[in-house]
Design a protein around this motif. Structure first.
Motif, PDB file in Angstrom:
ATOM      1  N   ARG A 138      51.125 -55.853  -0.529  1.00 38.40           N
ATOM      2  CA  ARG A 138      51.451 -56.680   0.638  1.00 38.40           C
ATOM      3  C   ARG A 138      52.895 -56.491   1.058  1.00 38.40           C
ATOM      4  O   ARG A 138      53.705 -55.940   0.322  1.00 38.40           O
ATOM      5  CB  ARG A 138      51.150 -58.151   0.368  1.00 38.40           C
ATOM      6  N   LYS A 139      53.173 -56.976   2.255  1.00 37.61           N
ATOM      7  CA  LYS A 139      54.496 -56.865   2.848  1.00 37.61           C
ATOM      8  C   LYS A 139      55.490 -57.686   2.037  1.00 37.61           C
ATOM      9  O   LYS A 139      55.197 -58.800   1.619  1.00 37.61           O
ATOM     10  CB  LYS A 139      54.429 -57.384   4.289  1.00 37.61           C
ATOM     11  N   LYS A 140      56.664 -57.113   1.834  1.00 40.21           N
ATOM     12  CA  LYS A 140      57.724 -57.825   1.134  1.00 40.21           C
ATOM     13  C   LYS A 140      58.499 -58.635   2.168  1.00 40.21           C
ATOM     14  O   LYS A 140      59.022 -58.094   3.133  1.00 40.21           O
ATOM     15  CB  LYS A 140      58.651 -56.830   0.438  1.00 40.21           C
ATOM     16  N   GLU A 141      58.519 -59.938   1.964  1.00 40.80           N
ATOM     17  CA  GLU A 141      59.217 -60.815   2.898  1.00 40.80           C
ATOM     18  C   GLU A 141      60.705 -60.828   2.572  1.00 40.80           C
ATOM     19  O   GLU A 141      61.099 -61.149   1.463  1.00 40.80           O
ATOM     20  CB  GLU A 141      58.671 -62.245   2.807  1.00 40.80           C
ATOM     21  N   GLU A 142      61.493 -60.452   3.529  1.00 45.69           N
ATOM     22  CA  GLU A 142      62.942 -60.519   3.364  1.00 45.69           C
ATOM     23  C   GLU A 142      63.393 -61.921   3.749  1.00 45.69           C
ATOM     24  O   GLU A 142      63.146 -62.368   4.854  1.00 45.69           O
ATOM     25  CB  GLU A 142      63.632 -59.482   4.257  1.00 45.69           C
ATOM     26  N   LYS A 143      64.028 -62.587   2.820  1.00 50.56           N
ATOM     27  CA  LYS A 143      64.422 -63.968   3.063  1.00 50.56           C
ATOM     28  C   LYS A 143      65.926 -64.113   3.286  1.00 50.56           C
ATOM     29  O   LYS A 143      66.468 -65.190   3.172  1.00 50.56           O
ATOM     30  CB  LYS A 143      63.973 -64.844   1.902  1.00 50.56           C
ATOM     31  N   LYS A 144      66.587 -63.016   3.600  1.00 50.58           N
ATOM     32  CA  LYS A 144      68.010 -63.082   3.860  1.00 50.58           C
ATOM     33  C   LYS A 144      68.236 -63.624   5.259  1.00 50.58           C
ATOM     34  O   LYS A 144      67.589 -63.221   6.213  1.00 50.58           O
ATOM     35  CB  LYS A 144      68.643 -61.698   3.762  1.00 50.58           C
TER      36      LYS A 144
END
Length: 90
Positions: free
Chosen positions: A49-55
């Protein structure tokens, strides 16, 4: 209409000493995939799955802090906490 699970046959291809799969361009675009993905082992198999960037950007960070509406009035007191007994000029 129920969520339909779609399957595709993919082949493992050699990549150096490892193996990988090719993901069709249409799926990469559809799901907004980037250079980094998450591979999760589940009881029923592997989940990619897509890696969610939380920056947050600096602007988003500032807006988030401002929205908290915190009171920082006592911050200056904490800066010198415990230093008043030291030979420290301020």
């Amino acid at each position: 209409m129920k969520n339909q699970i779609r399957t595709r046959d993919v082949k493992l291809v050699p990549i150096g000493n490892s193996k990988g799969i090719r993901i069709p361009k249409a799926l990469i675009q559809k799901y907004g995939l980037a250079n980094s993905l998450l591979l999760e082992e589940t009881e029923s198999g592997l989940l990619l799955r897509k890696k969610e960037e939380k920056k947050l950007s600096w602007e988003d960070t500032y807006k988030s802090i401002a929205a908290e509406n915190e009171n920082w009035d006592d911050f200056n007191v904490a800066l010198l906490d415990g230093l008043e007994d030291e030979d420290f000029e301020y």
